[in-house]
Motif scaffolding. Structure first.
Motif, PDB file in Angstrom:
ATOM      1  N   GLU A 101       8.479   6.768   0.466  1.00  0.00           N
ATOM      2  CA  GLU A 101       8.253   5.603   1.337  1.00  0.00           C
ATOM      3  C   GLU A 101       8.773   5.838   2.753  1.00  0.00           C
ATOM      4  O   GLU A 101       8.144   5.418   3.733  1.00  0.00           O
ATOM      5  CB  GLU A 101       8.938   4.354   0.756  1.00  0.00           C
ATOM      6  CG  GLU A 101       8.416   3.917  -0.597  1.00  0.00           C
ATOM      7  CD  GLU A 101       9.227   4.533  -1.729  1.00  0.00           C
ATOM      8  OE1 GLU A 101      10.053   5.416  -1.437  1.00  0.00           O
ATOM      9  OE2 GLU A 101       9.010   4.139  -2.887  1.00  0.00           O
TER      10      GLU A 101
ATOM     11  N   ARG B 195       0.831  -1.203   0.000  1.00  0.00           N
ATOM     12  CA  ARG B 195       0.000   0.000   0.000  1.00  0.00           C
ATOM     13  C   ARG B 195       0.867   1.255   0.000  1.00  0.00           C
ATOM     14  O   ARG B 195       0.544   2.254  -0.664  1.00  0.00           O
ATOM     15  CB  ARG B 195      -0.913  -0.034   1.232  1.00  0.00           C
ATOM     16  CG  ARG B 195      -2.084   0.909   1.177  1.00  0.00           C
ATOM     17  CD  ARG B 195      -2.983   0.708   2.379  1.00  0.00           C
ATOM     18  NE  ARG B 195      -3.485  -0.662   2.459  1.00  0.00           N
ATOM     19  CZ  ARG B 195      -4.152  -1.150   3.502  1.00  0.00           C
ATOM     20  NH1 ARG B 195      -4.375  -0.374   4.563  1.00  0.00           N
ATOM     21  NH2 ARG B 195      -4.575  -2.401   3.503  1.00  0.00           N
ATOM     22  N   ILE B 196       1.974   1.195   0.738  1.00  0.00           N
ATOM     23  CA  ILE B 196       2.889   2.331   0.776  1.00  0.00           C
ATOM     24  C   ILE B 196       3.509   2.577  -0.596  1.00  0.00           C
ATOM     25  O   ILE B 196       3.651   3.726  -1.032  1.00  0.00           O
ATOM     26  CB  ILE B 196       3.991   2.069   1.834  1.00  0.00           C
ATOM     27  CG1 ILE B 196       3.394   2.141   3.251  1.00  0.00           C
ATOM     28  CG2 ILE B 196       5.145   3.057   1.690  1.00  0.00           C
ATOM     29  CD1 ILE B 196       4.372   1.797   4.352  1.00  0.00           C
TER      30      ILE B 196
ATOM     31  N   ARG C  57       3.839   9.227  -2.552  1.00  0.00           N
ATOM     32  CA  ARG C  57       4.623   9.918  -1.535  1.00  0.00           C
ATOM     33  C   ARG C  57       5.850   9.091  -1.198  1.00  0.00           C
ATOM     34  O   ARG C  57       5.876   7.882  -1.413  1.00  0.00           O
ATOM     35  CB  ARG C  57       3.791  10.178  -0.267  1.00  0.00           C
ATOM     36  CG  ARG C  57       2.687  11.210  -0.427  1.00  0.00           C
ATOM     37  CD  ARG C  57       3.259  12.597  -0.653  1.00  0.00           C
ATOM     38  NE  ARG C  57       2.213  13.623  -0.701  1.00  0.00           N
ATOM     39  CZ  ARG C  57       1.580  14.006  -1.792  1.00  0.00           C
ATOM     40  NH1 ARG C  57       1.871  13.405  -2.952  1.00  0.00           N
ATOM     41  NH2 ARG C  57       0.660  14.950  -1.755  1.00  0.00           N
TER      42      ARG C  57
ATOM     43  N   ARG D 150       1.342   4.567  -3.160  1.00  0.00           N
ATOM     44  CA  ARG D 150       0.981   5.948  -2.838  1.00  0.00           C
ATOM     45  C   ARG D 150       2.016   6.902  -3.423  1.00  0.00           C
ATOM     46  O   ARG D 150       3.214   6.609  -3.411  1.00  0.00           O
ATOM     47  CB  ARG D 150       0.902   6.140  -1.317  1.00  0.00           C
ATOM     48  CG  ARG D 150      -0.257   5.409  -0.668  1.00  0.00           C
ATOM     49  CD  ARG D 150      -0.119   5.443   0.840  1.00  0.00           C
ATOM     50  NE  ARG D 150      -1.222   4.758   1.500  1.00  0.00           N
ATOM     51  CZ  ARG D 150      -1.189   4.333   2.757  1.00  0.00           C
ATOM     52  NH1 ARG D 150      -0.106   4.520   3.497  1.00  0.00           N
ATOM     53  NH2 ARG D 150      -2.230   3.723   3.276  1.00  0.00           N
TER      54      ARG D 150
ATOM     55  N   GLN E   2       6.408   7.862   4.875  1.00  0.00           N
ATOM     56  CA  GLN E   2       5.235   7.073   5.247  1.00  0.00           C
ATOM     57  C   GLN E   2       5.558   6.082   6.361  1.00  0.00           C
ATOM     58  O   GLN E   2       4.750   5.877   7.273  1.00  0.00           O
ATOM     59  CB  GLN E   2       4.697   6.325   4.026  1.00  0.00           C
ATOM     60  CG  GLN E   2       4.123   7.228   2.953  1.00  0.00           C
ATOM     61  CD  GLN E   2       3.484   6.454   1.825  1.00  0.00           C
ATOM     62  OE1 GLN E   2       2.487   5.761   2.029  1.00  0.00           O
ATOM     63  NE2 GLN E   2       4.067   6.544   0.639  1.00  0.00           N
TER      64      GLN E   2
END
Length: 257
Positions: free
Chosen positions: A101, A93-94, A99, A97, A104
């Motif tokens: 890593e 899921r990370i 953004r 995204r 996050q």
């Protein structure tokens, strides 16, 4: 950093829902650190110095090291539990995204309970600051600030290595605690007391000595003037750690959920 700030506020609001639990946890962290302080205190009741360092000097050293570790642990705790992020498929899921890593993962865990440990370190540091024979000036105060920042970066980098290893092993390797919690424990004394080989290891491999021993010598007027800048050099340790992380990300294969 705006994203990390949002993560920070989410964790803060969450933990404030259970204020009593948070307070008791902070007290527990304070008392655990206080027990370590008692060990130092009772040892100096028997020995007046250790490798030429007095009780007050060791206390100042321990306070700084404990604060460095506590700051790193509070911010970089997400790396310490990264094996669970890998094993339950959360890293998938990370990855999708848009953004960074690392931000996050850092935002996945913020340990506000470490405030208790930071308070203990602060008490020890203020006492050591007060009773030491150091003649304080702007440069020495700046040295202390660099020690705290550099130490937090070094410990945070080791947490990053621990997380990066999980890409290859899935589970975290407990021996890495030697370099995190272990370093916090033996860091309560200047590194030089453990022998020449350990000092070399902590200077050229994992730069604990650059944020602890050498700057401490400068504070005590026993070292060379450039020792005050060595914590900045220690921050370079973050570069190979980031490269290892990127290697792990490229190696990553989903574990499912």
């Amino acid at each position: 950093m705006k994203l990390y700030g949002k993560y920070f506020m989410i964790h803060l609001k969450s933990i404030m829902e259970y204020k009593t639990s948070f307070l008791l946890t902070c007290i527990g962290q304070f008392l655990v650190s206080f027990n370590v302080f008692l060990g130092v205190y009772f040892m100096f009741q028997r020995f007046s110095t250790v490798e030429g360092f007095t009780y007050n000097e060791v206390l100042l050293c321990f306070g700084i090291t404990l604060m460095e570790f506590s700051l790193a642990e509070a911010v970089a705790r997400g790396f310490d539990v990264f094996s669970s992020i890998i094993s339950n498929g959360e890293f998938d899921r990370i990855m999708v995204r848009p953004r960074n890593e690392i931000i996050q993962v850092l935002g996945s865990r913020v340990e506000f309970s470490r405030i208790g440990r930071i308070l203990q370190a602060l008490v020890m540091f203020i006492y050591g600051f007060h009773v030491s024979d150091i003649t304080w000036n702007f440069r020495k105060v700046l040295t202390v600030l660099l020690m705290l920042a550099g130490g937090a970066v070094v410990f945070g980098s080791i947490f990053l290595i621990y997380a990066s290893i999980c890409f290859f092993t899935i589970e975290g390797l407990e021996f890495m605690n030697i370099f995190t919690d272990g370093a916090k424990e033996y860091g309560k004394y200047p590194v030089v007391i453990y022998g020449k080989r350990i000092l070399q290891l902590c200077t050229f491999v994992i730069p604990y000595a650059l944020v602890q021993y050498y700057p401490l010598l400068y504070l005590l007027d026993r070292g060379k003037p450039y020792y005050c800048l060595l914590p900045l050099a220690a921050c370079l340790f973050l570069i190979p750690c980031l490269l290892f992380w990127k290697l792990g990300v490229r190696h990553y294969k989903s574990c499912g959920s």
